[in-house]
Each structure stands twice: as C-alpha cells, then as structure tokens.
Design a protein around this motif. Sequence first.
Motif, PDB file in Angstrom:
ATOM      1  N   PRO A   1       1.110   2.897   6.620  1.00 27.85           N
ATOM      2  CA  PRO A   1      -0.281   2.442   6.735  1.00 27.85           C
ATOM      3  C   PRO A   1      -0.563   1.696   8.037  1.00 27.85           C
ATOM      4  O   PRO A   1      -1.715   1.647   8.480  1.00 27.85           O
ATOM      5  CB  PRO A   1      -0.473   1.538   5.516  1.00 27.85           C
ATOM      6  CG  PRO A   1       0.900   1.169   5.073  1.00 27.85           C
ATOM      7  CD  PRO A   1       1.770   2.318   5.444  1.00 27.85           C
TER       8      PRO A   1
ATOM      9  N   TYR B   1      -7.716   4.020  -1.081  1.00 25.19           N
ATOM     10  CA  TYR B   1      -8.322   3.797   0.218  1.00 25.19           C
ATOM     11  C   TYR B   1      -8.169   5.041   1.092  1.00 25.19           C
ATOM     12  O   TYR B   1      -7.101   5.658   1.102  1.00 25.19           O
ATOM     13  CB  TYR B   1      -7.645   2.640   0.938  1.00 25.19           C
ATOM     14  CG  TYR B   1      -7.735   1.312   0.237  1.00 25.19           C
ATOM     15  CD1 TYR B   1      -6.788   0.944  -0.712  1.00 25.19           C
ATOM     16  CD2 TYR B   1      -8.761   0.417   0.527  1.00 25.19           C
ATOM     17  CE1 TYR B   1      -6.866  -0.280  -1.360  1.00 25.19           C
ATOM     18  CE2 TYR B   1      -8.846  -0.812  -0.104  1.00 25.19           C
ATOM     19  CZ  TYR B   1      -7.894  -1.153  -1.049  1.00 25.19           C
ATOM     20  OH  TYR B   1      -7.975  -2.371  -1.682  1.00 25.19           O
ATOM     21  N   CYS B   2      -9.203   5.358   1.846  1.00 26.08           N
ATOM     22  CA  CYS B   2      -9.037   6.355   2.896  1.00 26.08           C
ATOM     23  C   CYS B   2      -8.857   5.624   4.223  1.00 26.08           C
ATOM     24  O   CYS B   2      -9.294   4.470   4.394  1.00 26.08           O
ATOM     25  CB  CYS B   2     -10.193   7.338   2.961  1.00 26.08           C
ATOM     26  SG  CYS B   2     -11.766   6.642   3.484  1.00 26.08           S
ATOM     27  N   ALA B   3      -8.182   6.291   5.145  1.00 27.85           N
ATOM     28  CA  ALA B   3      -7.861   5.700   6.434  1.00 27.85           C
ATOM     29  C   ALA B   3      -7.905   6.772   7.511  1.00 27.85           C
ATOM     30  O   ALA B   3      -7.689   7.958   7.225  1.00 27.85           O
ATOM     31  CB  ALA B   3      -6.485   5.050   6.384  1.00 27.85           C
TER      32      ALA B   3
ATOM     33  N   TYR C   1      -8.412   2.446  11.010  1.00 24.18           N
ATOM     34  CA  TYR C   1      -9.695   2.329  10.306  1.00 24.18           C
ATOM     35  C   TYR C   1      -9.489   2.566   8.816  1.00 24.18           C
ATOM     36  O   TYR C   1      -8.791   3.515   8.418  1.00 24.18           O
ATOM     37  CB  TYR C   1     -10.695   3.342  10.863  1.00 24.18           C
ATOM     38  CG  TYR C   1     -10.886   3.204  12.349  1.00 24.18           C
ATOM     39  CD1 TYR C   1     -10.356   4.140  13.225  1.00 24.18           C
ATOM     40  CD2 TYR C   1     -11.567   2.113  12.870  1.00 24.18           C
ATOM     41  CE1 TYR C   1     -10.512   4.012  14.588  1.00 24.18           C
ATOM     42  CE2 TYR C   1     -11.727   1.971  14.240  1.00 24.18           C
ATOM     43  CZ  TYR C   1     -11.200   2.911  15.090  1.00 24.18           C
ATOM     44  OH  TYR C   1     -11.346   2.769  16.433  1.00 24.18           O
ATOM     45  N   TRP C   2     -10.154   1.715   8.024  1.00 23.29           N
ATOM     46  CA  TRP C   2      -9.988   1.752   6.574  1.00 23.29           C
ATOM     47  C   TRP C   2     -11.336   1.614   5.885  1.00 23.29           C
ATOM     48  O   TRP C   2     -12.233   0.914   6.380  1.00 23.29           O
ATOM     49  CB  TRP C   2      -9.092   0.594   6.119  1.00 23.29           C
ATOM     50  CG  TRP C   2      -7.671   0.749   6.554  1.00 23.29           C
ATOM     51  CD1 TRP C   2      -7.132   0.396   7.759  1.00 23.29           C
ATOM     52  CD2 TRP C   2      -6.610   1.316   5.787  1.00 23.29           C
ATOM     53  NE1 TRP C   2      -5.791   0.714   7.778  1.00 23.29           N
ATOM     54  CE2 TRP C   2      -5.448   1.273   6.581  1.00 23.29           C
ATOM     55  CE3 TRP C   2      -6.517   1.850   4.507  1.00 23.29           C
ATOM     56  CZ2 TRP C   2      -4.206   1.746   6.148  1.00 23.29           C
ATOM     57  CZ3 TRP C   2      -5.301   2.312   4.065  1.00 23.29           C
ATOM     58  CH2 TRP C   2      -4.162   2.259   4.877  1.00 23.29           C
TER      59      TRP C   2
ATOM     60  N   TYR D   1      -2.634   3.401  10.852  1.00 22.28           N
ATOM     61  CA  TYR D   1      -4.048   3.709  10.670  1.00 22.28           C
ATOM     62  C   TYR D   1      -4.902   2.499  11.039  1.00 22.28           C
ATOM     63  O   TYR D   1      -4.728   1.411  10.490  1.00 22.28           O
ATOM     64  CB  TYR D   1      -4.310   4.144   9.224  1.00 22.28           C
ATOM     65  CG  TYR D   1      -3.630   5.470   8.935  1.00 22.28           C
ATOM     66  CD1 TYR D   1      -2.287   5.517   8.568  1.00 22.28           C
ATOM     67  CD2 TYR D   1      -4.322   6.668   9.059  1.00 22.28           C
ATOM     68  CE1 TYR D   1      -1.653   6.736   8.341  1.00 22.28           C
ATOM     69  CE2 TYR D   1      -3.701   7.888   8.816  1.00 22.28           C
ATOM     70  CZ  TYR D   1      -2.366   7.909   8.463  1.00 22.28           C
ATOM     71  OH  TYR D   1      -1.746   9.118   8.233  1.00 22.28           O
TER      72      TYR D   1
ATOM     73  N   ARG E   1       0.845  -1.181   0.000  1.00 25.24           N
ATOM     74  CA  ARG E   1       0.000   0.000   0.000  1.00 25.24           C
ATOM     75  C   ARG E   1       0.892   1.247   0.000  1.00 25.24           C
ATOM     76  O   ARG E   1       1.831   1.342   0.784  1.00 25.24           O
ATOM     77  CB  ARG E   1      -0.928  -0.043   1.204  1.00 25.24           C
ATOM     78  CG  ARG E   1      -2.139   0.812   1.093  1.00 25.24           C
ATOM     79  CD  ARG E   1      -3.229   0.333   2.021  1.00 25.24           C
ATOM     80  NE  ARG E   1      -3.875  -0.888   1.512  1.00 25.24           N
ATOM     81  CZ  ARG E   1      -5.008  -1.388   1.993  1.00 25.24           C
ATOM     82  NH1 ARG E   1      -5.619  -0.775   3.013  1.00 25.24           N
ATOM     83  NH2 ARG E   1      -5.524  -2.484   1.504  1.00 25.24           N
TER      84      ARG E   1
END
Length: 124
Positions: A108, A95-97, A113-114, A111, A45
């Motif tokens: 990544p 993807y937002c996180a 929450y995805w 983080y 990612r």
Amino acid sequence: QVQLVESGGGLVQAGGSLRLSCVASGRTFSWYSMAWFRQVPGKEREFVAAISKSGDRFNYPDSMKGRFTVSRDNDENTVYLQSNGLKPEDTAAYYCAAQRGDVLITNPKAYLYWGQGTQVTVSS
C-alpha cells in the motif's frame, strides 16, 4: 492529483455478492494503475486486487483468486471490484488506490492516492 470515491459497500449474508465501485476525478484516469485494499481495525491494510492502466493485466493474492474480480472502465473513470462467495472474514473497509506506475504493486505504500473507503459487512 486524483480524487477517489468508493461506493457499493453494505451488509450481505455469507455466500452473497457485492460490486464495489470507485470513481476517479481530477486527472486522466488512464494515467493510473488502480488497486483495492481492505482493512479491519487494528490490522494492516491488506491487498485485494490490482489492475493495469489499460485494464489488460491483473494481480490478485492467492487468497483472493476466484472470488474477487477487478475491472475498470476508462471512459467512465471507474474501477470495480466484484466480490462473490463472501465470507464473514471478508468484513472490512474496502479502499481503492491509484499510482502512476504500471507495475501492479501489492504494498500500500506505493499508492499515493486513496479513497475514503466503503464498509463491507458479511453476516454468518
């Protein structure tokens, strides 16, 4: 916890633009700094952009500066990624996180929450 749902991906020609959105629910949106990552199959990612809780600080890798712009609307519980001058190599799932800290981390693993991701495909 917070739930994230991305939208706005699609097929675009090289040189085109897209605006991705990520809507959050479940917790107070302004408690979280937000980030965008992207990933292609078989690769790790990749960090694209991050924005602070209040929206006054940003972090971009050098490779993304000038073409990607992150913003947020805390009243609408939404973070955006404006992508301009898209290239075929920008093709990926985006993807937002979210994370509770306000240091704009590029890893990544920071983080918790995805979202489920939205596919961006750039044709040549």
